[in-house]
Motif scaffolding. Structure first.
Motif, PDB file in Angstrom:
ATOM      1  N   GLU A  44      49.485  48.383  -3.307  1.00 14.71           N
ATOM      2  CA  GLU A  44      47.872  48.020  -3.335  1.00 14.71           C
ATOM      3  C   GLU A  44      48.543  47.368  -5.090  1.00 14.71           C
ATOM      4  O   GLU A  44      49.944  48.150  -5.315  1.00 14.71           O
ATOM      5  CB  GLU A  44      46.854  48.848  -3.822  1.00 14.71           C
ATOM      6  CG  GLU A  44      46.422  49.260  -2.064  1.00 14.71           C
ATOM      7  CD  GLU A  44      45.145  50.113  -2.412  1.00 14.71           C
ATOM      8  OE1 GLU A  44      44.859  50.453  -3.652  1.00 14.71           O
ATOM      9  OE2 GLU A  44      44.831  50.692  -1.485  1.00 14.71           O
ATOM     10  N   GLN A  45      48.732  45.866  -4.830  1.00 16.86           N
ATOM     11  CA  GLN A  45      48.745  45.592  -6.005  1.00 16.86           C
ATOM     12  C   GLN A  45      47.798  44.661  -6.819  1.00 16.86           C
ATOM     13  O   GLN A  45      46.352  43.927  -6.543  1.00 16.86           O
ATOM     14  CB  GLN A  45      49.850  43.934  -5.402  1.00 16.86           C
ATOM     15  CG  GLN A  45      51.073  44.682  -5.394  1.00 16.86           C
ATOM     16  CD  GLN A  45      51.867  45.499  -6.657  1.00 16.86           C
ATOM     17  OE1 GLN A  45      52.111  44.765  -7.952  1.00 16.86           O
ATOM     18  NE2 GLN A  45      51.936  46.442  -6.364  1.00 16.86           N
ATOM     19  N   ARG A  46      47.350  45.575  -8.176  1.00 19.53           N
ATOM     20  CA  ARG A  46      46.248  44.819  -8.985  1.00 19.53           C
ATOM     21  C   ARG A  46      47.041  45.096 -10.073  1.00 19.53           C
ATOM     22  O   ARG A  46      47.223  45.834 -11.326  1.00 19.53           O
ATOM     23  CB  ARG A  46      45.089  45.518  -8.591  1.00 19.53           C
ATOM     24  CG  ARG A  46      44.115  45.558  -7.673  1.00 19.53           C
ATOM     25  CD  ARG A  46      42.969  46.431  -7.788  1.00 19.53           C
ATOM     26  NE  ARG A  46      43.198  47.548  -8.109  1.00 19.53           N
ATOM     27  CZ  ARG A  46      42.784  48.374  -8.681  1.00 19.53           C
ATOM     28  NH1 ARG A  46      41.347  48.281  -8.623  1.00 19.53           N
ATOM     29  NH2 ARG A  46      43.513  49.825  -8.408  1.00 19.53           N
ATOM     30  N   GLY A  68      52.864  50.568  -6.299  1.00 23.65           N
ATOM     31  CA  GLY A  68      50.998  51.087  -6.051  1.00 23.65           C
ATOM     32  C   GLY A  68      51.227  52.172  -4.823  1.00 23.65           C
ATOM     33  O   GLY A  68      52.357  52.635  -4.104  1.00 23.65           O
ATOM     34  N   ASP A 120      51.022  48.189  -9.714  1.00 22.00           N
ATOM     35  CA  ASP A 120      49.473  48.426  -9.818  1.00 22.00           C
ATOM     36  C   ASP A 120      49.180  49.097 -11.201  1.00 22.00           C
ATOM     37  O   ASP A 120      50.082  50.117 -11.899  1.00 22.00           O
ATOM     38  CB  ASP A 120      48.810  49.570  -9.175  1.00 22.00           C
ATOM     39  CG  ASP A 120      47.736  49.559  -8.637  1.00 22.00           C
ATOM     40  OD1 ASP A 120      47.156  48.616  -7.858  1.00 22.00           O
ATOM     41  OD2 ASP A 120      47.089  49.656  -8.792  1.00 22.00           O
TER      42      ASP A 120
END
Length: 153
Positions: A44-46, A68, A120
Motif C-alpha cells: 500500500e502507498q499513501r 508499506g 507509506d
C-alpha cells in the motif's frame, strides 16, 4: 415496349483509400499518450506530504524501493514489507538488490545511483532505519524520500 430495361443505379461504396492513414494516426496517438507502468505495486502507498522539492537530472540513475503494508495480507501478513522490482524482499536482501541495480549502470555511473524510497506514511521509523543501514552497507549513499504534493486524509 423496348427490349432494354433501365438498370437501377447502385450507390457508390465508401472509399477505403484513407483508411490506412486513419489507422496509423490512431496508432501514433495511442503510442504517444500511453504511459507504461514499470512495476505492479504489492504494498500500500499513501505518501506523506512534501515540504521541499528538488528536481533530478538523470532519472536513469534512480532505483525504487516501496515500503508499506502488503496488499495481500493473507499471504504476506500485515507487517510492512519492502518491494523492489516487482518482488517483496527482506532488509538482508537490500545489499544484493543494490549490487544488481548498480550492475545495470555503466562503470562511471555506479557511484551516482540514487535510491528513491516510497514509504507509506503509516510505516514506523524502525523498518526505515533498517533500510537506511543496509543502503549504507551497500554504499548507496544517495537516498531520496518520495512524497506527494497534495495533502491526503
Amino acid at each position: 415496349m423496348s427490349k432494354f430495361k433501365k438498370k437501377p443505379k447502385s450507390d457508390p461504396g465508401v472509399s477505403t483509400a484513407s483508411l490506412p492513414d486513419i489507422v496509423f494516426m490512431l496508432l501514433f496517438f495511442f503510442m504517444v499518450t500511453t504511459v507504461l507502468r514499470e512495476q505492479d505495486l504489492l504494498v500500500e502507498q499513501r505518501l506523506p506530504q512534501m515540504t521541499q522539492l528538488q528536481k533530478l537530472e538523470k532519472k536513469t540513475l534512480i532505483s525504487y524501493l516501496f515500503v508499506g503494508k502488503p496488499k495481500n495480507t493473507s499471504l504476506y501478513g500485515t507487517e510492512p514489507r519492502i518491494q523492489a522490482n516487482d518482488v517483496l524482499i527482506g532488509t538482508k536482501d537490500i545489499l544484493l538488490w543494490v549490487n544488481q541495480e548498480k550492475d545495470k549502470l555503466s562503470e562511471a555511473e555506479r557511484d551516482q545511483i540514487t535510491i528513491s524510497m516510497k514509504a507509506d506514511r503509516e510505516v514506523k521509523m524502525g523498518p526505515i532505519s533498517d533500510i537506511q543501514f543496509e543502503l549504507r552497507e551497500a554504499d548507496a549513499r544517495k537516498l531520496m524520500y518520495a512524497s506527494t504534493g497534495r495533502v491526503e486524509n
